[in-house]
Design an enzyme around this catalytic site. Structure first.
Site, mmCIF file in Angstrom:
data_model
loop_
_atom_site.group_PDB
_atom_site.id
_atom_site.type_symbol
_atom_site.label_atom_id
_atom_site.label_comp_id
_atom_site.label_asym_id
_atom_site.label_seq_id
_atom_site.Cartn_x
_atom_site.Cartn_y
_atom_site.Cartn_z
ATOM 1 N N GLN A 51 0.819 -1.222 0.000
ATOM 2 C CA GLN A 51 0.000 0.000 0.000
ATOM 3 C C GLN A 51 0.849 1.266 0.000
ATOM 4 O O GLN A 51 0.797 2.072 -0.916
ATOM 5 C CB GLN A 51 -0.881 0.022 1.263
ATOM 6 C CG GLN A 51 -1.942 -1.038 1.305
ATOM 7 C CD GLN A 51 -2.877 -0.865 2.504
ATOM 8 O OE1 GLN A 51 -2.695 0.020 3.344
ATOM 9 N NE2 GLN A 51 -3.890 -1.707 2.581
ATOM 10 N N GLU A 117 6.896 7.825 6.113
ATOM 11 C CA GLU A 117 6.408 6.788 7.029
ATOM 12 C C GLU A 117 7.377 6.750 8.208
ATOM 13 O O GLU A 117 8.344 7.516 8.250
ATOM 14 C CB GLU A 117 6.335 5.434 6.316
ATOM 15 C CG GLU A 117 5.273 5.378 5.226
ATOM 16 C CD GLU A 117 5.186 4.038 4.533
ATOM 17 O OE1 GLU A 117 5.121 3.013 5.212
ATOM 18 O OE2 GLU A 117 5.202 4.014 3.295
ATOM 19 N N ASP A 210 7.928 -21.180 1.677
ATOM 20 C CA ASP A 210 8.384 -22.309 0.860
ATOM 21 C C ASP A 210 9.827 -22.165 0.391
ATOM 22 O O ASP A 210 10.603 -23.129 0.437
ATOM 23 C CB ASP A 210 7.510 -22.469 -0.399
ATOM 24 C CG ASP A 210 6.068 -22.795 -0.078
ATOM 25 O OD1 ASP A 210 5.721 -22.853 1.114
ATOM 26 O OD2 ASP A 210 5.289 -22.992 -1.026
ATOM 27 N N HIS A 231 3.376 -5.307 11.867
ATOM 28 C CA HIS A 231 2.892 -3.980 11.467
ATOM 29 C C HIS A 231 1.952 -3.476 12.549
ATOM 30 O O HIS A 231 1.074 -4.213 12.995
ATOM 31 C CB HIS A 231 2.169 -4.061 10.118
ATOM 32 C CG HIS A 231 2.021 -2.729 9.455
ATOM 33 N ND1 HIS A 231 1.172 -1.759 9.941
ATOM 34 C CD2 HIS A 231 2.613 -2.192 8.360
ATOM 35 C CE1 HIS A 231 1.254 -0.684 9.160
ATOM 36 N NE2 HIS A 231 2.128 -0.927 8.198
ATOM 37 N N ARG A 280 8.745 0.776 13.471
ATOM 38 C CA ARG A 280 7.574 -0.099 13.618
ATOM 39 C C ARG A 280 7.579 -0.968 14.861
ATOM 40 O O ARG A 280 6.541 -1.182 15.479
ATOM 41 C CB ARG A 280 7.553 -1.052 12.418
ATOM 42 C CG ARG A 280 6.517 -0.673 11.464
ATOM 43 C CD ARG A 280 6.552 -1.513 10.250
ATOM 44 N NE ARG A 280 6.153 -0.615 9.173
ATOM 45 C CZ ARG A 280 6.118 -0.949 7.917
ATOM 46 N NH1 ARG A 280 6.467 -2.163 7.555
ATOM 47 N NH2 ARG A 280 5.719 -0.095 7.024
ATOM 48 N N HIS A 340 3.844 -9.155 9.572
ATOM 49 C CA HIS A 340 3.790 -8.442 8.291
ATOM 50 C C HIS A 340 4.959 -8.765 7.363
ATOM 51 O O HIS A 340 4.786 -8.895 6.164
ATOM 52 C CB HIS A 340 3.774 -6.945 8.600
ATOM 53 C CG HIS A 340 3.758 -6.051 7.412
ATOM 54 N ND1 HIS A 340 2.729 -6.048 6.499
ATOM 55 C CD2 HIS A 340 4.648 -5.098 6.981
ATOM 56 C CE1 HIS A 340 2.969 -5.146 5.557
ATOM 57 N NE2 HIS A 340 4.140 -4.570 5.810
ATOM 58 N N ARG A 375 13.060 -3.756 9.528
ATOM 59 C CA ARG A 375 13.095 -3.097 8.216
ATOM 60 C C ARG A 375 12.495 -1.699 8.270
ATOM 61 O O ARG A 375 11.441 -1.480 8.882
ATOM 62 C CB ARG A 375 12.311 -3.945 7.208
ATOM 63 C CG ARG A 375 12.121 -3.280 5.872
ATOM 64 C CD ARG A 375 11.446 -4.195 4.883
ATOM 65 N NE ARG A 375 10.088 -4.520 5.245
ATOM 66 C CZ ARG A 375 9.015 -3.828 4.890
ATOM 67 N NH1 ARG A 375 9.152 -2.725 4.164
ATOM 68 N NH2 ARG A 375 7.810 -4.216 5.249
HETATM 69 P P1 FAD Z 1 6.088 -11.702 -3.042
HETATM 70 O O1 FAD Z 1 5.551 -10.457 -3.621
HETATM 71 O O2 FAD Z 1 5.499 -12.161 -1.764
HETATM 72 O O3 FAD Z 1 5.917 -12.848 -4.121
HETATM 73 C C1 FAD Z 1 6.178 -14.190 -3.795
HETATM 74 C C2 FAD Z 1 5.769 -15.064 -4.969
HETATM 75 O O4 FAD Z 1 6.249 -16.386 -4.788
HETATM 76 C C3 FAD Z 1 4.264 -15.184 -5.153
HETATM 77 O O5 FAD Z 1 4.002 -15.038 -6.522
HETATM 78 C C4 FAD Z 1 3.953 -16.608 -4.714
HETATM 79 O O6 FAD Z 1 2.869 -17.175 -5.380
HETATM 80 C C5 FAD Z 1 5.236 -17.315 -5.120
HETATM 81 N N1 FAD Z 1 5.503 -18.577 -4.415
HETATM 82 C C6 FAD Z 1 5.617 -18.790 -3.084
HETATM 83 N N2 FAD Z 1 5.896 -20.083 -2.839
HETATM 84 C C7 FAD Z 1 5.962 -20.708 -4.043
HETATM 85 C C8 FAD Z 1 6.191 -22.047 -4.464
HETATM 86 N N3 FAD Z 1 6.423 -23.036 -3.593
HETATM 87 N N4 FAD Z 1 6.150 -22.322 -5.784
HETATM 88 C C9 FAD Z 1 5.892 -21.365 -6.699
HETATM 89 N N5 FAD Z 1 5.674 -20.065 -6.362
HETATM 90 C C10 FAD Z 1 5.706 -19.747 -5.049
HETATM 91 N N6 FAD Z 1 6.661 -3.151 1.229
HETATM 92 C C11 FAD Z 1 7.028 -1.910 0.817
HETATM 93 O O7 FAD Z 1 8.192 -1.668 0.522
HETATM 94 N N7 FAD Z 1 6.084 -0.934 0.703
HETATM 95 C C12 FAD Z 1 4.763 -1.130 0.996
HETATM 96 O O8 FAD Z 1 3.957 -0.236 0.869
HETATM 97 C C13 FAD Z 1 4.382 -2.414 1.464
HETATM 98 N N8 FAD Z 1 3.091 -2.677 1.803
HETATM 99 C C14 FAD Z 1 2.727 -3.964 2.104
HETATM 100 C C15 FAD Z 1 1.379 -4.243 2.338
HETATM 101 C C16 FAD Z 1 0.977 -5.550 2.553
HETATM 102 C C17 FAD Z 1 -0.465 -5.856 2.815
HETATM 103 C C18 FAD Z 1 1.939 -6.599 2.547
HETATM 104 C C19 FAD Z 1 1.517 -8.026 2.760
HETATM 105 C C20 FAD Z 1 3.272 -6.315 2.357
HETATM 106 C C21 FAD Z 1 3.672 -5.002 2.137
HETATM 107 N N9 FAD Z 1 5.012 -4.685 1.925
HETATM 108 C C22 FAD Z 1 5.372 -3.422 1.532
HETATM 109 C C23 FAD Z 1 6.019 -5.746 1.871
HETATM 110 C C24 FAD Z 1 6.269 -6.093 0.411
HETATM 111 O O9 FAD Z 1 5.070 -6.017 -0.298
HETATM 112 C C25 FAD Z 1 6.851 -7.480 0.250
HETATM 113 O O10 FAD Z 1 7.892 -7.691 1.146
HETATM 114 C C26 FAD Z 1 7.385 -7.631 -1.162
HETATM 115 O O11 FAD Z 1 6.377 -7.318 -2.085
HETATM 116 C C27 FAD Z 1 7.904 -9.036 -1.380
HETATM 117 O O12 FAD Z 1 8.165 -9.196 -2.738
HETATM 118 P P2 FAD Z 1 8.762 -10.583 -3.253
HETATM 119 O O13 FAD Z 1 8.866 -10.461 -4.724
HETATM 120 O O14 FAD Z 1 9.968 -10.911 -2.485
HETATM 121 O O15 FAD Z 1 7.665 -11.665 -2.835
HETATM 122 C C1 SIN Z 2 2.545 0.208 4.796
HETATM 123 O O1 SIN Z 2 2.034 0.705 3.801
HETATM 124 O O2 SIN Z 2 2.376 0.619 5.946
HETATM 125 C C2 SIN Z 2 3.456 -0.951 4.607
HETATM 126 C C3 SIN Z 2 4.748 -0.437 4.171
HETATM 127 C C4 SIN Z 2 5.812 -1.470 4.328
HETATM 128 O O3 SIN Z 2 5.561 -2.597 4.749
HETATM 129 O O4 SIN Z 2 6.951 -1.119 4.047
#
Ligand code: FAD
Ligand code: SIN
Length: 537
Positions: A51, A117, A210, A231, A280, A340, A375
């Site tokens: 978000q 933030e 995983d 969070h 946080r 979170h 973080r």
């Molecule tokens: P993810 O985006 O979690 O993607 C993981 C992928 O791996 C998914 O596609 C999943 O299906 C796949 N996967 C998992 N296990 C397997 C498997 N065994 N086989 C095949 N595929 C698999 N961070 C910020 O910097 N700013 C923000 O504003 C922010 N807001 C957030 C709000 C929310 C509600 C949440 C939950 C998180 C937020 N975060 C934010 C944190 C941030 O979004 C995540 O840490 C970041 O997007 C992680 O990216 P990633 O590519 O590492 O993994």
């Molecule tokens: C949030 O929008 O508060 C989440 C941001 C983050 O996880 O970095």
């Protein structure tokens, strides 16, 4: 029962379709036969729900050096300066490329509308309303579609890595009940975190750890597993317990919202000079303490002081709260903390290399010391973007050296469908695990309770050990493994720092503990190391 085994051949297999996986795919795609395997639909990831925004030093009064200092301060003495330097210095270029791909961040009077933030001393967070992750996924997805190089395998879960002589040559996955072998010269794990092991969390159901379990079982080192970020503000809906809890972005506090306890008193100034914009971990513990003092399970966010137009600045939150009969332009939002983000994960160097040749990891699944013990808000999307790119770049640069054919074994696996009874047991264990982790390995921890958790988790692991090779079983096994690692690391760290708070060791102890804990499946004791990012070299 034996199932048919499909066999695929790629140069690079990327596991996960969040920001880290998609950015890596975009880099490797034009140079090598590449696929993305993803457990759900390609849009489903934590990234999709992000978000608040993406932190980057692009504002005119900002600089990577300021971003560096704020990241280190939030990390509470445990960030690796070299890794953080890469993050903040590569960040601006990577974000500009993202903007070039069409990511549309909010502007005001023609300039980017940077927000702030907790623990940021500058306004450096780019956002797209309160749906920044969706905008980023859209831009990366569109670019991949237009380029047309990368194949996608949706609804496909990777169950095991193929590793021989410390070299990864692919993975085994399952799609619609059929096992498939993906041979590859390189595999990039971008599978996100493990917050789903907590009863209350903000993550989508796929976040079951995983990738960490796959890498650990294959012999990789993992680090910092005790550090899980809670969070402070997620929507509190009484007794309703959804699998994922809706987040109320910290950017709401960045724009001026304040926290009130049950007596409608503002309490954060009593806990930290930065009040609602303290790091946080401090805000989450302050909320917990207020909830305990007033014997309730939530506090309130008061948005009445905001000068922005709430429905247009925070449209997703406005709509979601209205669905629960809360008009946030008129009423306080009931909130409580939830799990979170996972700071711990697979050890990598700054090129996303793990300790196994050909195996890379990027994004939330990793730990290289960027986030330290806590973080900095909005640094995670940047982490995925920067190190997804770096993983991809390293794979491309290594292609000539990787070209020789591998002597690969064809793995033989049978998929066993668990009986009805076993399925019930599996569901029960999953729920008990989530509750146990929430109560005893949560915002506040204590040695005796952690020891009891470890015994329970070992019991759960043995209870399902004979359930056979099936995706639902493996997912719960993964959750148990990462939970055990989290509890083991938390038990070992006899101090309080960042997101890890021990009531029996409430003080930060730099003499004994300004170190990372590192573990691997060999059964050896946890190792204490000063620096993670140098390990895989
Ligand atoms: P993810 O985006 O979690 O993607 C993981 C992928 O791996 C998914 O596609 C999943 O299906 C796949 N996967 C998992 N296990 C397997 C498997 N065994 N086989 C095949 N595929 C698999 N961070 C910020 O910097 N700013 C923000 O504003 C922010 N807001 C957030 C709000 C929310 C509600 C949440 C939950 C998180 C937020 N975060 C934010 C944190 C941030 O979004 C995540 O840490 C970041 O997007 C992680 O990216 P990633 O590519 O590492 O993994
Ligand atoms: C949030 O929008 O508060 C989440 C941001 C983050 O996880 O970095």
């Amino acid at each position: 029962m034996t199932f048919e085994l499909s066999v695929y051949e790629f140069d690079c297999v990327i596991v996960g379709s969040g920001i880290a996986g998609l950015r890596a795919a975009e880099v490797v795609g034009p140079h090598a036969r590449t696929c993305v395997i993803t457990k759900g639909k390609s849009k489903e990831s934590s990234t999709q729900y992000a978000q608040g925004g993406i932190a980057v030093a692009l504002n005119e009064d900002d600089a990577p050096s300021h971003h560096f200092e704020d990241t280190l301060a939030a990390g509470d003495g445990l960030c690796d300066p070299e890794a953080v330097r890469v993050l903040v210095e590569d960040g601006p270029r990577r974000v500009e490329e993202l903007i070039g791909m069409g990511a549309n961040f909010d502007k005001k009077n023609g300039d980017f509308d940077f927000t702030t933030e907790g623990a940021h001393r500058k306004r450096r967070i780019l956002h797209a309303g309160d749906a920044t992750g969706r905008e980023i996924e859209k831009a990366l997805g569109r670019k991949l579609l237009l380029d047309g190089y990368v194949s996608f395998f949706e609804d496909t879960a990777v169950l095991e890595l193929l590793v021989q002589d410390k070299r990864c040559y692919g993975c085994i996955a399952i799609k619609a009940g059929k096992l498939a072998v993906f041979y590859a010269k390189s595999v990039i794990l971008a599978t996100g975190g493990y917050s789903q092991v907590y009863a209350y969390n903000t993550n989508p159901p796929l976040a079951t750890g995983d990738g960490i379990a796959l890498a650990y079982n294959a012999g990789c080192e993992v680090a910092d597993m005790e550090f899980v970020q809670f969070h402070p503000t997620t929507l509190y809906l009484g007794d309703k317990k959804p699998i994922s809890i809706f987040l109320i972005t910290e950017a709401v506090r960045g724009e001026g919202a304040i926290l009130l306890n049950q007596n409608l008193e503002r309490f954060m100034p009593r806990y930290h000079p930065d009040a609602e914009l303290a790091p946080r971990d401090i805000v989450s513990r302050a909320i917990l303490s207020e909830m305990q003092n007033t014997k309730t399970d939530h506090v309130y966010l008061d948005l009445s002081g905001l000068t922005v137009d709430i429905p247009s600045r925070f449209p997703t939150i406005y709509k979601r709260c209205l669905e629960s009969q809360i008009d946030i332009t008129k009423s306080f939002i009931p909130v409580a903390p939830a799990a979170h983000y996972c700071m711990g994960g697979i050890c990598t160097d700054v090129w996303a290399r793990t300790t196994i040749d050909g195996l890379y990891a990027a994004g939330e699944v990793t730990s290289m010391g960027i986030h330290g013990a806590n973080r900095l808000a909005s640094n995670s999307l940047l982490d995925g973007l920067v190190f997804g790119y770096r993983a991809g770049r390293h794979v491309v640069d290594s292609l000539p050296g990787n070209a020789e054919p591998l002597d690969r074994a064809l793995p033989m696996r049978d998929r066993f469908v668990p009986s009805h009874q076993d399925r019930i047991k599996l569901m029960r264990i999953r729920e008990e695990l989530r509750s146990l982790m929430w109560h005893d390995v949560g915002i506040v921890r204590e040695g005796d309770a952690l020891e009891k958790v470890l015994n329970r988790l070992k019991g759960f692991e043995s209870a399902i050990a004979g359930f056979g090779f099936h995706e639902d079983v493996i997912e719960v096994q993964n959750m148990l493994l990462v939970s055990r690692l989290c509890a083991e690391f938390a038990f070992a760290r006899q101090e309080s720092r960042g997101a890890h708070f021990r009531v029996d060791f409430p003080v930060r102890d730099d003499v004994a503990w300004q170190l990372h804990l590192v573990g691997k499946a060999s059964g050896a004791q946890l190792e204490k190391v000063p620096n993670i990012a140098k390990r895989p070299l």
